[in-house]
Scaffold this motif. Structure first.
Motif, short mmCIF file in Angstrom:
data_model
loop_
_atom_site.label_atom_id
_atom_site.label_comp_id
_atom_site.label_asym_id
_atom_site.label_seq_id
_atom_site.Cartn_x
_atom_site.Cartn_y
_atom_site.Cartn_z
N TYR A 3 43.73 46.49 45.65
CA TYR A 3 43.41 45.87 44.44
C TYR A 3 42.80 46.77 43.41
CZ TYR A 3 43.77 41.53 47.47
OH TYR A 3 44.20 40.93 48.16
N ALA A 4 42.12 47.70 43.66
CA ALA A 4 41.79 48.66 42.55
C ALA A 4 42.93 49.17 41.77
CB ALA A 4 40.85 49.85 43.08
N GLN A 5 44.13 49.54 42.34
CA GLN A 5 45.36 50.02 42.03
C GLN A 5 46.05 48.85 40.94
OE1 GLN A 5 46.50 53.05 41.98
NE2 GLN A 5 48.21 52.26 40.64
N LYS A 6 45.90 47.85 41.44
CA LYS A 6 46.45 46.45 40.79
C LYS A 6 45.68 46.45 39.42
CE LYS A 6 49.34 44.00 41.74
NZ LYS A 6 50.84 43.82 41.46
N TYR A 14 45.22 47.33 33.44
CA TYR A 14 44.73 48.23 32.29
C TYR A 14 45.67 49.22 31.39
CZ TYR A 14 41.57 51.50 29.77
OH TYR A 14 41.06 52.33 28.92
N GLN A 15 46.43 49.84 32.08
CA GLN A 15 47.33 50.57 31.82
C GLN A 15 48.55 49.72 30.93
OE1 GLN A 15 48.80 52.98 34.84
NE2 GLN A 15 46.77 53.58 35.35
N ALA A 16 48.78 48.59 31.50
CA ALA A 16 50.03 47.60 31.09
C ALA A 16 49.57 47.34 29.59
CB ALA A 16 50.11 46.53 31.77
N ILE A 17 48.18 46.98 29.34
CA ILE A 17 47.73 46.67 27.97
C ILE A 17 47.85 47.83 27.08
CG2 ILE A 17 45.68 46.09 26.73
CD1 ILE A 17 44.73 44.59 29.13
N LEU A 26 44.87 41.62 31.14
CA LEU A 26 43.28 41.60 31.02
C LEU A 26 42.49 40.53 32.24
CD1 LEU A 26 41.03 42.89 29.41
CD2 LEU A 26 40.85 40.69 28.02
N ASN A 27 43.24 39.45 32.35
CA ASN A 27 42.66 38.70 33.27
C ASN A 27 43.01 39.39 34.69
OD1 ASN A 27 41.92 35.58 33.29
ND2 ASN A 27 43.22 36.06 31.37
N ASN A 28 44.29 39.79 34.91
CA ASN A 28 44.38 40.64 36.10
C ASN A 28 43.66 41.88 36.37
OD1 ASN A 28 46.36 38.83 37.15
ND2 ASN A 28 47.97 39.82 36.48
N MET A 29 43.31 42.88 35.10
CA MET A 29 42.33 43.96 35.37
C MET A 29 40.93 43.51 35.85
SD MET A 29 41.23 46.34 32.09
CE MET A 29 39.50 45.41 31.66
N TYR A 44 41.57 41.39 39.70
CA TYR A 44 41.75 42.19 40.77
C TYR A 44 40.60 43.13 41.14
CZ TYR A 44 46.64 41.35 41.28
OH TYR A 44 47.81 40.63 41.69
N ALA A 45 39.85 43.60 40.16
CA ALA A 45 38.50 44.16 40.15
C ALA A 45 37.47 43.25 40.91
CB ALA A 45 38.02 44.57 38.84
N TYR A 46 37.35 42.28 40.71
CA TYR A 46 36.60 41.16 41.67
C TYR A 46 36.93 41.25 42.99
CZ TYR A 46 34.96 39.68 37.01
OH TYR A 46 34.21 39.69 35.57
N LYS A 47 38.35 40.98 43.35
CA LYS A 47 38.88 41.29 44.50
C LYS A 47 38.41 42.33 45.34
CE LYS A 47 41.47 38.93 46.41
NZ LYS A 47 41.27 37.59 47.25
N ASN A 48 38.60 43.61 44.46
CA ASN A 48 38.37 44.74 45.03
C ASN A 48 36.88 44.97 45.60
OD1 ASN A 48 36.69 47.47 43.80
ND2 ASN A 48 38.40 48.13 45.02
N LYS A 49 35.84 44.50 44.83
CA LYS A 49 34.53 44.43 45.20
C LYS A 49 34.17 43.55 46.44
CE LYS A 49 32.54 45.74 40.81
NZ LYS A 49 33.76 46.58 40.33
N PHE A 50 34.92 42.42 46.42
CA PHE A 50 34.89 41.33 47.51
C PHE A 50 35.34 41.81 48.80
CE2 PHE A 50 36.37 38.16 49.93
CZ PHE A 50 35.15 37.09 50.18
#
Length: 973
Positions: free
Chosen positions: A599-602, A607-610, A575-578, A581-587
């Motif tokens: 980063y979007a893929q990560k 999300y899928q791992a959860i 959940l943290n990485n979801m 990585y989304a914040y990294k994607n936008k940045f």
């Protein structure tokens, strides 16, 4: 030492099972049902270990396990009468039991393992103590901790007495059960009732017995029928000797959510409908008159809302609530044979606390139940006069919560040391009558539940914070073996440390009631080593640790490992990485980096791992035993939704870009006076390093290399090739401090707080070129490396880039006061250890210089290159005053300046409080003056007990916006 104590230390062996025989469990027919239940549990535990089933009966044989209550068992009475056992140490005591081996206790018995209880629960606890001794976990059913097999079970027993418990009533509140416990019970475990019914409660009560707990606040949401809807429930509770209580919103063992019918019973308002409400209370009291119960007094409105009162002034509200309590006690007097000794509780919670503070009179024999603020920090505890109340006081504590500012209903992320500190504080102020833990669905709160109950059972085993880690290691050893116990404890410490900085459920920076969408993170992507990436790396290390140890877990414990360690750790990481990585994607998308896709893929993979891990938990463990118990998105809040991602400009020209630590936008050599081509200044005294990202722009693969002209500049990577599969490289830039030359010696300090503007005479400058087929990009390097002779002998904290950061655990001096002292608490806070003002019972210290001289003081030496006005920022845990006679204050001074007060107290559910509990810290600031550069001393004096200081930051003008403080700026030699 008395003769009895000498006798009590004798050790005897006792064989429960061997190749030739198996002991018989003997329980008198007159004993309470809970003792027979415990006997059957022990019988099954022995069978599960040895494969052999002992007899359970009421006849004597050669080798027996004899369990009995002093007032009930004929066999125990006979042993006492014949002077073969001594029971003076348990007679008349609450839940106290004794275990010993007796040779030739009766003519037909050669040896007996004797368990004597002062009451029915004590005897049951004693039987299950044997289960503990043979290696059966209290979580053998609830977490599938399958016991190790052995054909022979032999114990070495030293006569030992257990109890009295430190806290009289110890239990859990099954709450917010809508997403886990209720659907699991209704669909998987107890479909015959389609609910949490007697079968489920029997399993809950079994767990409580194994944990030496004795109290339940039953589930009370509208998804579940009321506890007393099923007549068998109260019988099951009595069979297991579990005391039934109810929450702050459920007076007189009633469930207002499920049982109050407005159409037939009228409004739930005591000012207009007291007659109907009293009949309701009377009916429940009559039905429970012959059972052990704790009756909650007072009243709130429907659905845990404030009580509706026609006249809204406080005096009228107080008067009406006093009438409610008076009427309730009259009902108890009428129906309860043990009145006035019937346990009664009053919970000053939310608006009821306001009434209590405004003069509400609560009878002296009623127990005051103090609550935390729903996020682990107790709002207040008893004053000195309240501690003398006949009814005493207790604690209602949360490790799960639904409400503002944000729920945390999914994972157990409450730091065990924080819980230890708050409970230890409560016990010190005589909150010893009742402890209730809001543990949500039980799973995945297993460890914290056990710690809570063990502290309630024997608080003396938890005198220092270090005892919590010892308890955790022992727990891991029992569950998974000695070989992995320390490693698992380290994993859980890291898990709780990261969650303390921000719970997984808070990572979307959203709130609830009203529900808000996710917001931009406060974690910085550019300052202090990139906080976003640092947190990603922290979870990657944690996941690597839990993955590496997974194969070392024995097959019979793999399911338990998944439930107790693997799922919580990896789900929290996911959940943290979801979100990270989304914040990294936008940045990075703002810098047109091709890595935005990566980063979007990560984030999507997390999300899928959860989803996958939760499905495995529900569907695969123990062949679907836990189906529906784990919900990956309680209340379907935005934090659990897959984030929306951003792409880079796909039409841009292919090439390579640079992004430097400390800069929002990408490197642009054509921009003047913006320092976009310069890394932050390297400081010889802190020996820091910085990052630099080389990234792909456009679709076409690109190669890059570097060129430097000095031998002292170190790069973690000097060349590379970027592609869609490898869209960026992070380079760590550092200095070889043995090779870099010293700047010229100067007596005066560098001018200004902007370290990019440090005079050239204090700096060594160079650069690094990044070469591609298209162009060369030059990044400037500046090294602050002056010759200050006085610093050769200095060893302490030092200014770096316009600030000094100190972890509170590292004082230069720690001076005790006349009555006060600062005590370290390990495994707590952002830094990993906090300093707490103690003792809890110390009086607040008057605020003036002469008295402060008698106060305990932490002193921190630090060195600055600048001077002038500074901001002193103290980060502490967001605790509340011990009670109305205290604050949450300390006094702070630099050098010979007069001490100034810093007050950390917050009011109610203010926006400040919300921010504090979401980030688990409060930061307060005062201004001070440094009259010269050089060495200084910061002093922190105790005023109020209980304050926990985590970190200190002295800002000379260089601090940048970030979530946490920068790393400690200790001089490195």
């Amino acid at each position: 030492m008395s003769q009895i104590q000498i006798w009590a230390q004798k050790v005897n062996s006792f064989s429960l099972v061997n190749e030739n025989e198996i002991s018989t469990i003997v329980i008198d027919d007159s004993e309470a049902e809970v003792i027979k239940i415990a006997g059957n549990l022990l019988k099954n535990d022995i069978k599960n270990i040895s494969g052999k089933t002992p007899n359970l009966g009421n006849s004597l044989e050669e080798n027996i396990i004899l369990a009995g209550t002093l007032s009930k068992s004929k066999w125990i009475k006979q042993l006492v009468h014949s002077n073969k056992i001594k029971v003076s140490d348990i007679e008349g005591k609450w839940e106290t039991y004794k275990i010993l081996v007796v040779e030739n206790p009766f003519d037909e018995v050669k040896k007996a393992l004797v368990i004597i209880g002062s009451d029915r629960r004590a005897t049951a606890y004693g039987l299950l103590e044997i289960s503990r001794k043979i290696g059966v976990s209290p979580w053998e059913w609830w977490a599938d901790v399958v016991p190790e097999k052995s054909q022979n079970i032999q114990l070495n027993i030293a006569s030992e007495t257990f109890g009295e418990p430190s806290v009289k009533y110890r239990g859990i509140f099954l709450n917010d059960e809508d997403w886990g416990l209720q659907p699991w019970a209704a669909n998987t475990f107890e479909p015959e009732t389609n609910d949490i019914g007697p079968k489920t409660y029997a399993k809950v009560f079994e767990l409580l017995l194994r944990l030496r707990a004795n109290t339940i606040w039953p589930a009370m949401h509208s998804s579940t029928k009321a506890f007393y809807h099923y007549p068998e429930n109260k019988k099951v509770a009595d069979d297991y000797a579990i005391v039934v209580g109810s929450s702050h919103a459920e007076p007189m063992l009633s469930n207002i959510n499920a049982e109050w019918d407005r159409e037939t019973m009228g409004d739930y308002r005591y000012d207009t409908n007291a007659s109907s409400i009293k009949k309701f209370f009377e009916k429940r009291t009559k039905a429970t008159a012959n059972y052990e119960g704790i009756y909650t007094l007072g009243m709130r409105g429907e659905h845990d809302s404030p009580m509706i009162v026609g006249n809204e002034d406080v005096a009228s509200q107080v008067s009406l609530l006093e009438n409610v309590i008076g009427d309730q006690r009259e009902i108890l007097k009428k129906y309860k044979a043990d009145y006035p000794n019937t346990p009664q509780a009053f919970v000053p919670y939310k608006e009821v606390l306001h009434y209590y503070k405004n003069g509400l009179k609560v009878p002296d024999d009623v127990t005051l139940i103090w609550t935390d603020d729903n996020y682990g920090y107790i709002r207040q505890l008893s004053t000195e006069s309240e501690q003398n109340r006949k009814g005493g006081s207790g604690v209602y504590y949360h490790t799960s919560y639904w409400g503002r500012p944000h729920d945390y209903l999914w994972l157990n992320s409450t730091n065990p040391v924080l819980m230890w500190e708050e409970l230890h504080k409560a016990y010190s102020l005589n909150a010893r009558e009742m402890w209730i833990l809001n543990s949500g669905d039980i799973k995945p709160h297993e460890y914290n539940i056990e710690l809570f109950m063990d502290m309630g059972w024997n608080i003396s085993a938890f005198e220092k914070s270090e005892k919590v880690e010892g308890h955790q290691i022992s727990w891991a050893k029992r569950e998974f073996g000695k070989e992995v116990s320390s490693t698992i404890s380290d994993i859980m410490n890291s898990y709780y440390h990261l969650a303390f900085q921000r719970k997984p459920e808070f990572m979307a920076w959203s709130q609830v009631e009203p529900v808000t969408k996710n917001k931009q993170t406060q974690l910085s992507s550019i300052h202090y080593g990139d906080e976003v990436t640092t947190r990603i790396n922290g979870y990657e290390q944690l996941v690597a640790s839990v993955d590496s140890i997974k194969d070392q877990i024995t097959n019979n414990r793999k399911d338990a490992f998944y439930e107790l360690v693997y799922y919580p750790v990896k789900a929290a990481a996911a959940l943290n990485n979801m979100w990270l990585y989304a914040y990294k994607n936008k940045f990075v998308a703002k810098q047109n980096r091709e890595s935005a896709k990566y980063y979007a893929q990560k984030s999507s993979e997390a999300y899928q791992a959860i989803e996958q891990m939760t499905s495995f938990y529900n569907d695969s463990i123990q062949h679907g035993k836990w189906k529906y118990i784990m919900n990956k998105s309680p209340r379907n809040l935005p934090v659990f939704d897959q984030p929306v991602y951003t792409g880079a400009n796909s039409s841009q020209e292919s090439g390579i870009g640079l992004a430097l630590e400390g800069h929002e936008m990408e490197y642009n050599q054509n921009i003047t006076n913006a320092h976009s081509d310069v890394l932050p200044v390297f400081n010889a005294y802190t020996k820091n390093s910085y990052y630099l990202d080389v990234f792909l722009k456009g679709k076409e693969a690109q190669s890059w290399s570097t060129k430097t002209t000095v031998p002292w500049l170190k790069l973690s990577k000097t060349e590379g090739k970027l592609s869609a599969e490898n869209p960026e490289n992070r380079i760590i830039v550092s200095i070889d401090w043995d090779l870099v030359p010293k700047a010229k010696n100067r007596k005066e300090p560098p001018l200004g707080h902007d370290y990019q503007l440090i005079p050239p005479s204090y700096k060594i400058s160079s650069s690094v070129d990044f070469l591609t087929t298209k162009d060369t990009k030059t990044v400037g390097i500046s090294v602050f490396n002056p010759k200050f002779e006085e610093l050769k002998k200095y060893d302490g904290f030092i200014e770096d880039k316009g600030f000094v950061v100190i972890n509170a655990e590292n004082p230069t001096r720690n001076k005790k006061g006349t009555e006060t002292f600062w005590e370290p608490i390990q495994n707590l806070g952002y830094s990993g250890k906090v300093m707490q003002s103690k003792p809890y019972k110390a009086e607040s210290i008057a605020i003036n210089d002469s008295v402060l001289k008698n106060s305990a003081v932490l002193s921190y030496d630090f060195y600055t290159f600048n001077y002038g006005e500074v901001a002193i920022r103290l980060a502490s845990l967001p605790t509340h005053p011990l009670n109305e006679n205290y604050g949450v204050r300390c006094a702070v001074a630099i050098d010979d300046n007069s001490p100034e007060i810093i007050d950390f107290e917050t009011q109610g559910r203010s926006e400040e409080w919300k921010e504090n509990v979401l980030r688990n810290r409060t930061i307060k600031s005062i201004s001070s003056i440094l009259n010269k550069p050089g060495k200084h001393t910061l002093k922190i004096y105790i005023i109020d007990p209980g304050l926990m200081i985590d970190q200190i930051l002295i800002d000379l003008g260089g601090l940048k916006n970030a979530y946490g403080f920068p790393a400690e700026t200790r001089q490195r030699k």
